[in-house]
Write a protein that holds these residues in place. Structure first.
Motif, mmCIF file in Angstrom:
data_model
loop_
_atom_site.group_PDB
_atom_site.id
_atom_site.type_symbol
_atom_site.label_atom_id
_atom_site.label_comp_id
_atom_site.label_asym_id
_atom_site.label_seq_id
_atom_site.Cartn_x
_atom_site.Cartn_y
_atom_site.Cartn_z
ATOM 1 N N THR A 1 -7.952 3.108 -4.015
ATOM 2 C CA THR A 1 -7.277 1.979 -4.545
ATOM 3 C C THR A 1 -5.811 1.714 -4.212
ATOM 4 N N SER A 2 -5.058 2.890 -3.599
ATOM 5 C CA SER A 2 -3.755 2.851 -3.407
ATOM 6 C C SER A 2 -3.966 3.047 -1.794
ATOM 7 N N GLU A 3 -2.739 2.469 -1.324
ATOM 8 C CA GLU A 3 -2.424 2.240 0.213
ATOM 9 C C GLU A 3 -2.019 3.711 0.635
ATOM 10 N N VAL A 4 -1.065 4.402 -0.285
ATOM 11 C CA VAL A 4 -0.758 5.714 0.188
ATOM 12 C C VAL A 4 -1.852 6.748 0.289
ATOM 13 N N ASN A 5 -2.676 6.768 -0.668
ATOM 14 C CA ASN A 5 -3.778 7.678 -0.565
ATOM 15 C C ASN A 5 -5.006 7.345 0.446
ATOM 16 N N CYS A 6 -5.187 6.176 0.740
ATOM 17 C CA CYS A 6 -6.098 5.723 1.800
ATOM 18 C C CYS A 6 -5.439 6.225 3.247
ATOM 19 N N THR A 7 -4.104 6.128 3.385
ATOM 20 C CA THR A 7 -3.551 6.669 4.635
ATOM 21 C C THR A 7 -3.986 8.277 4.638
ATOM 22 N N ILE A 8 -3.418 8.979 3.552
ATOM 23 C CA ILE A 8 -3.793 10.566 3.538
ATOM 24 C C ILE A 8 -5.385 10.781 3.832
#
Length: 811
Positions: free
Chosen positions: A208-215
């Motif tokens: 649900t987090s853009e940062v985590n999705c990028t990771i």
């Protein structure tokens, strides 16, 4: 614990709810401890360094029992939650316990108990603790991902159970890179379904987090998850959570990179099998919704031309699923299948039409479209709605599918001309247009994207039918166009246009203007280079052109589409009127030249070249000059003064410089040129010199001989000298060299201010611009007399353009 959390209830599955934040989101970020709380022992001090030192000791009798005793004491001490200030030390203790598990299995329980405490809110004594201990918190949470390597199912589930239970922990997980270690842990759980489902649950929350999705994307999460979509899973959770994660990755990270990860044979085969199974055996609301989600993901991947959609057989299956209702098939995949009029099946049908448009952009798909009889299937919707036959869909659903099908035909039919003609495509579309124009009572719902502006009328149906005809006409396929003309398309288009302008509709003005533009473009495509068709266009056609040209100029700035309509109108003058003398004469009689000059006087650059080109062509008609000379604009402006004004405006925009005597200067003083550039410029210069001199010579020979001219000139000696200089310059230009004494001489001949170089440049201010060039010298109109077809809107014969006009019409 597993059955309650990982095995989501059937009721939740049935509702299709995408709970991206989960019920854990209601848990507070951290607990704030008051002095009373501390007095009750929440922050009861414990010597954590002593525990760490004890756990680091080895080779003592009774040591393990003592170590386990201290860890249990620690767990009791922090039973209300872990303080942020102690988090780094507590996780060091957890790491030491984890390191002993391999040789001392009793430490699994100790590690389990400490991890369980992480499920409670982290505690802070000061408001600033969140910031002060942010790094410690992030590192601690990241450590949990590394603990997934411990081969303990109980421990792994407990680790997953604690994650993403609050926004603060998700934020700390971003900093610590927990998402990466969780993705990597998937490779350790190939045959361990329970642990795998828990990891997917964690990743679902983290995504649900853009940062985590990028990771996660950088850790190849998309391909890793997609290839396991078909793994055995009685609970149905694997597919549900995996599709949610893929959705989030596409939405919240680099879409292009995710598509690239999924554009391989293994991923597409997995998606194909999932979709096929859900299509054939999915009956619940949840299954149908999941099926549609998988199709949308597939459609996004199909936009990548490198995706092996054909190779994996997915394209063939999608075409079959899209058409089996309209074209009966004996294929076992669809035998006995039938779509309902449920919302999910209705959405599926539209998604299948949409994916066909995407797939047809890959030319190898064409044969599969032919085999699947896609054109025939789509044409089943191009007809007057028959209530008794609309059983599967409601009236509103059928109308939306009808418009979607016609829009799909506009993309597919130009690729399949033979199939279009064998289905009597032209006849079907023209008959449908007749119904669109008829007074047949029909209540259009107009409640979809394609139905915009069509509520209570047939404008939407007419709009998309004309788009389809336009796409076919602009293929320039003579078989198609001849068939259209033989079926009376020119007369029908003119009739529709006249009918529309007789019934103004300000409410749907934008759509009406689009319809009018498409009609004129269709007529242009049919009549271009065909005198007989121009004669059929005739005076009735000229009348609708004149009607548009009389539009209030202020409407051109309305943004509704009058600009596009005017371009289409000017184009129709080129294609439908010019070259047909009766139509030209009628255009002149109805003061068409006056209207053209009125438009030219608006001084709108986007129209000027086109209008000037038309004017040049009309000047071949001897009756035109009188109309041009008779025109008067505002403040009694004449056509000549208007053209001169346009010339000056063009010079200003081009930055042409003149000296005090109004002569053009600075042909040569160009900044930023290298030595090689100057050599090339010299070649260009000499070539232009030669062309200018040759043009002068031709003009002189065409008028009178030079000797007769000298005999009637009082300043014969000066002119003889000019002639010799001119001939010398021509000769020098031919041999690519300039005389050494190439200096400029100023000669005044009876008031004619002429600058003549003894070398290669002759600039005569009073010489007509068509001879010496000028600010418009590099345009098609200045160089030669050409119709606009050879200029700004030239039609490229070798290129087939689908669905869009072949002329560049700005909006």
């Amino acid at each position: 614990m597993w059955t309650e959390e990982a095995g989501a209830t059937a009721e939740a599955q049935e509702s299709g709810i995408r709970n991206k934040s989960s019920s854990f989101s209601q848990i507070p970020v951290v607990g704030v401890v008051t002095e009373d709380d501390e007095a009750q022992g929440v922050f009861k001090p414990m010597d954590l360094n002593r525990v760490i030192k004890l756990l680091e000791e080895t080779d003592k009798d009774g040591l393990e029992e003592k170590q386990l005793k201290f860890v249990k004491k620690l767990v009791r001490c922090y039973q209300n939650g872990l303080p942020l200030r102690d988090l780094a030390q507590i996780f060091k203790i957890l790491n030491l316990c984890a390191g002993k598990i391999k040789n001392q299995p009793h430490f699994i329980e100790s590690a389990y108990d400490i991890i369980k405490l992480c499920g409670l809110p982290f505690l802070k004594k000061k408001v600033s603790d969140e910031i002060t201990y942010a790094e410690d918190t992030a590192n601690s949470i990241a450590l949990l991902g590394d603990l997934m390597k411990i081969p303990s199912s109980e421990l792994r589930i407990q680790i997953c159970y604690q994650q993403a239970s609050s926004s603060y922990k998700i934020q700390m997980a971003e900093v610590g890179g927990l998402a990466k270690t969780m993705v990597q842990s998937m490779t350790l759980l190939e045959n361990q379904l329970v642990e795998k489902l828990w990891v997917l649950k964690v990743l679902q929350h983290l995504s649900t987090s853009e940062v985590n999705c990028t990771i996660m994307m950088k850790a190849q999460a998309a391909s890793g998850i997609c290839t396991h979509l078909n793994d055995p899973d009685p609970s149905g959770q694997l597919l549900f959570r995996s599709s949610e994660i893929l959705w989030n990755l596409l939405e919240k990270s680099s879409k292009e990179e995710v598509i690239q990860q999924l554009s391989n044979l293994e991923c597409l085969l997995a998606l194909k099998e999932v979709f096929k199974n859900l299509f054939m055996r999915g009956f619940s609301h949840y299954d149908r919704q999941l099926r549609n989600d998988i199709l949308v993901i597939t459609t996004i991947i199909a936009q990548n031309p490198e995706a092996p959609m054909i190779e994996c057989g997915f394209t063939k299956d999608l075409i079959l699923f899209a058409t089996f209702n309209e074209v009966k098939s004996q294929n076992l995949l669809v035998k006995g299948l039938k779509l309902s009029n449920s919302y999910e099946d209705f959405e599926l049908k539209k998604l299948l039409f949409n994916v066909i448009v995407i797939l047809c952009k890959d030319l190898p798909t064409v044969q599969l479209l032919i085999d699947g009889k896609v054109i025939l299937a789509l044409f089943t919707y191009v007809k007057k709605p028959e209530k008794q036959k609309i059983i599967d869909w409601s009236a509103a659903q059928y109308e939306e599918l009808q418009l979607h099908a016609i829009a799909t035909l506009s993309s597919v039919a130009p690729l399949l001309i033979e199939e279009y003609m064998s289905c009597q495509g032209n006849a079907r579309v023209l008959a449908f247009l007749e119904w669109c124009e008829s007074e047949d009572p029909f209540f259009s719902h107009g409640n979809s994207f394609h139905g915009t502006g069509g509520r209570g009328n047939k404008f939407a149906q007419m709009r998309y039918s004309l788009r389809l005809l336009r796409a076919m006409v602009y293929l320039e396929d003579e078989t198609v166009n001849k068939d259209l003309c033989e079926k009376g398309t020119i007369q029908q288009m003119i009739g529709i246009f006249k009918n529309i302008i007789s019934k103004p509709n300000e409410k749907e003005e934008a759509i009406v203007l689009e319809i009018q533009s498409d009609i004129l473009l269709i007529l242009s495509g049919l009549c271009e280079n065909h005198i007989q068709r121009k004669e059929i266009f005739g005076t009735e056609g000229v009348d609708i052109v004149l009607h548009v040209m009389k539009t209030d100029p202020r409407k051109l700035q309305s943004g509704l589409g009058y600009n596009v309509l005017l371009f289409s109108t000017l184009d129709s003058i080129w294609c439908c009127i010019l070259g047909c003398y009766p139509s030209e004469d009628y255009f002149l009689e109805k003061e068409g030249i006056f209207l053209l000059l009125d438009l030219l006087a608006l001084n709108q650059k986007k129209f000027c070249n086109l209008i000037l080109g038309i004017m040049v062509e009309f000047c071949d008609n001897p009756k035109t000059a009188a109309h041009v000379n008779a025109w008067q604009g505002k403040k009694d402006q004449t056509a000549a003064s208007l053209l001169i004004k346009l010339w000056r405006k063009e010079e200003k925009e081009l930055g042409v410089k003149r000296d005090k005597n109004r002569k053009i200067i600075d042909f040569e003083n160009l900044p930023g040129l290298s030595a090689e550039d100057f050599v090339t410029l010299c070649i260009i210069h000499r070539y232009l010199d030669f062309k200018i001199q040759a043009t002068h010579k031709q003009r002189e020979l065409a008028n009178k001989s030079w000797e007769n001219f000298l005999a009637r000139t009082s300043n014969a000696k000066t002119l003889k000298k000019a002639k010799r200089l001119q001939e010398k310059a021509i000769e020098a230009s031919r041999h690519h060299k300039r005389p050494q004494n190439a200096i400029f001489h100023q000669t005044d001949i009876k008031g004619l201010n002429t600058t003549v170089p003894s070398g290669g440049v002759v600039t005569v201010e009073s010489t007509p611009a068509r001879l010496v060039g000028g600010p418009l010298a590099d345009t098609d109109i200045a160089l030669k007399k050409l119709p606009i077809r050879g200029g700004a809107l030239q039609r490229v014969k070798a290129v087939k353009i689908v669905d869009t006009p072949k002329k560049s019409i700005p909006t």
